[in-house]
Motif scaffolding. Structure first.
Motif, short mmCIF file in Angstrom:
data_model
loop_
_atom_site.label_atom_id
_atom_site.label_comp_id
_atom_site.label_asym_id
_atom_site.label_seq_id
_atom_site.Cartn_x
_atom_site.Cartn_y
_atom_site.Cartn_z
N GLY A 53 20.61 -5.84 4.68
CA GLY A 53 22.03 -5.97 4.49
C GLY A 53 22.82 -5.76 5.78
O GLY A 53 24.02 -5.97 5.81
N GLU A 54 22.12 -5.35 6.84
CA GLU A 54 22.79 -5.15 8.12
C GLU A 54 22.16 -6.04 9.20
O GLU A 54 22.82 -6.90 9.75
N ASN A 55 20.87 -5.83 9.48
CA ASN A 55 20.22 -6.59 10.54
C ASN A 55 18.85 -7.14 10.15
O ASN A 55 18.05 -7.48 10.99
N MET A 56 18.60 -7.21 8.84
CA MET A 56 17.34 -7.73 8.33
C MET A 56 17.60 -8.46 7.03
O MET A 56 18.38 -7.98 6.20
N ASP A 57 16.96 -9.64 6.85
CA ASP A 57 17.15 -10.39 5.61
C ASP A 57 16.03 -10.09 4.61
O ASP A 57 15.06 -9.39 4.93
N VAL A 58 16.18 -10.60 3.41
CA VAL A 58 15.23 -10.32 2.32
C VAL A 58 13.82 -10.78 2.68
O VAL A 58 12.85 -10.06 2.41
N ASP A 59 13.66 -11.95 3.29
CA ASP A 59 12.33 -12.43 3.64
C ASP A 59 11.64 -11.50 4.63
O ASP A 59 10.44 -11.19 4.48
N ALA A 60 12.36 -11.03 5.63
CA ALA A 60 11.78 -10.09 6.60
C ALA A 60 11.46 -8.76 5.91
O ALA A 60 10.43 -8.13 6.20
N GLY A 61 12.31 -8.34 4.99
CA GLY A 61 12.05 -7.12 4.23
C GLY A 61 10.82 -7.25 3.35
O GLY A 61 10.01 -6.32 3.25
N ALA A 62 10.65 -8.42 2.72
CA ALA A 62 9.47 -8.65 1.88
C ALA A 62 8.20 -8.63 2.72
O ALA A 62 7.17 -8.10 2.28
N ALA A 63 8.25 -9.17 3.92
CA ALA A 63 7.09 -9.11 4.83
C ALA A 63 6.79 -7.66 5.21
O ALA A 63 5.62 -7.27 5.30
N ALA A 64 7.82 -6.87 5.42
CA ALA A 64 7.63 -5.45 5.71
C ALA A 64 6.98 -4.73 4.53
O ALA A 64 6.09 -3.89 4.70
N ALA A 65 7.41 -5.08 3.31
CA ALA A 65 6.82 -4.48 2.11
C ALA A 65 5.34 -4.86 1.98
O ALA A 65 4.51 -4.03 1.60
N LYS A 66 5.01 -6.09 2.31
CA LYS A 66 3.62 -6.52 2.28
C LYS A 66 2.79 -5.67 3.25
O LYS A 66 1.67 -5.26 2.93
N SER A 67 3.35 -5.38 4.42
CA SER A 67 2.61 -4.55 5.39
C SER A 67 2.34 -3.16 4.82
O SER A 67 1.27 -2.59 5.05
N CYS A 68 3.29 -2.63 4.06
CA CYS A 68 3.11 -1.31 3.44
C CYS A 68 1.96 -1.33 2.44
O CYS A 68 1.14 -0.41 2.41
N VAL A 69 1.90 -2.38 1.64
CA VAL A 69 0.87 -2.42 0.59
C VAL A 69 -0.51 -2.66 1.19
O VAL A 69 -1.51 -2.18 0.66
N ILE A 70 -0.59 -3.32 2.32
CA ILE A 70 -1.88 -3.45 3.00
C ILE A 70 -2.35 -2.07 3.47
O ILE A 70 -3.53 -1.72 3.33
N SER A 71 -1.43 -1.25 3.97
CA SER A 71 -1.78 0.12 4.34
C SER A 71 -2.16 0.95 3.12
O SER A 71 -3.08 1.79 3.19
N LEU A 72 -1.49 0.73 2.00
CA LEU A 72 -1.87 1.42 0.77
C LEU A 72 -3.31 1.09 0.39
O LEU A 72 -4.10 1.98 0.04
N LEU A 73 -3.67 -0.20 0.45
CA LEU A 73 -5.03 -0.60 0.13
C LEU A 73 -6.04 0.00 1.11
O LEU A 73 -7.15 0.36 0.71
N ALA A 74 -5.66 0.13 2.37
CA ALA A 74 -6.54 0.77 3.35
C ALA A 74 -6.80 2.23 2.96
O ALA A 74 -7.92 2.73 3.08
N GLN A 75 -5.75 2.91 2.48
CA GLN A 75 -5.92 4.30 2.02
C GLN A 75 -6.83 4.35 0.80
O GLN A 75 -7.69 5.24 0.68
N VAL A 76 -6.66 3.41 -0.13
CA VAL A 76 -7.50 3.38 -1.32
C VAL A 76 -8.96 3.15 -0.92
O VAL A 76 -9.87 3.79 -1.45
#
Length: 152
Positions: A53-76
């Protein structure tokens, strides 16, 4: 479904599980449930920072969320002694989105994680979730996601 093979088809190699940044453990296993601490958005060049809402759009945010879930799977994978095939299902994600007070598309951002899990894991990846706004997140990252998983 072979999780490793499917991730390879998608061009994803699970990284080494990130170390915690403070006085906590990256995951706790209770019986066959793994609770994974929040994983922050991180890419090949370091933290993925920004405010939706300031300097990042939804698509870039969704890509960031995907990176988080890849790290979650690495922890699992680490919680499973290196054998990601022990993952039975994703139970729940809680996603935090670094966003302005006016930004209301947090669910669309966290869809980046949810969509990837279903694409990679099929029905094992279907989960309950929350997607909430945060005024700020550690290191200025765009997204942080924690998860609960069932393993065998």
């Amino acid at each position: 479904m072979n999780i490793t093979a499917r991730l390879t088809e998608l061009g994803v190699t699970l990284p080494d599980a990130p170390a915690p940044a403070a006085n906590y453990v990256p995951f706790v296993t209770v019986g066959n449930i793994v609770y994974v601490s929040g994983q922050i958005s991180n890419g090949p060049d370091g933290f993925i920072t920004g405010k939706l809402g300031e300097n990042m759009d939804v698509d870039a945010g969704a890509a960031a969320a995907k990176s988080c879930v890849i790290s979650l799977l690495a922890q699992v994978k680490t919680a499973c002694g290196g054998d990601i095939e022990r993952l039975v299902r994703v139970i729940k994600l809680t996603g935090f989105v670094n966003s302005t007070a006016e930004f209301t598309d947090q669910p669309k951002v966290i869809n980046g994680a949810s969509d990837f899990l279903v694409e990679a894991l099929g029905d094992k990846g279907r989960h309950s979730r929350s997607a909430v706004s945060a005024a700020s997140l550690p290191f200025g990252v765009a997204v942080e996601i924690e998860g609960i998983f069932e393993i065998k």
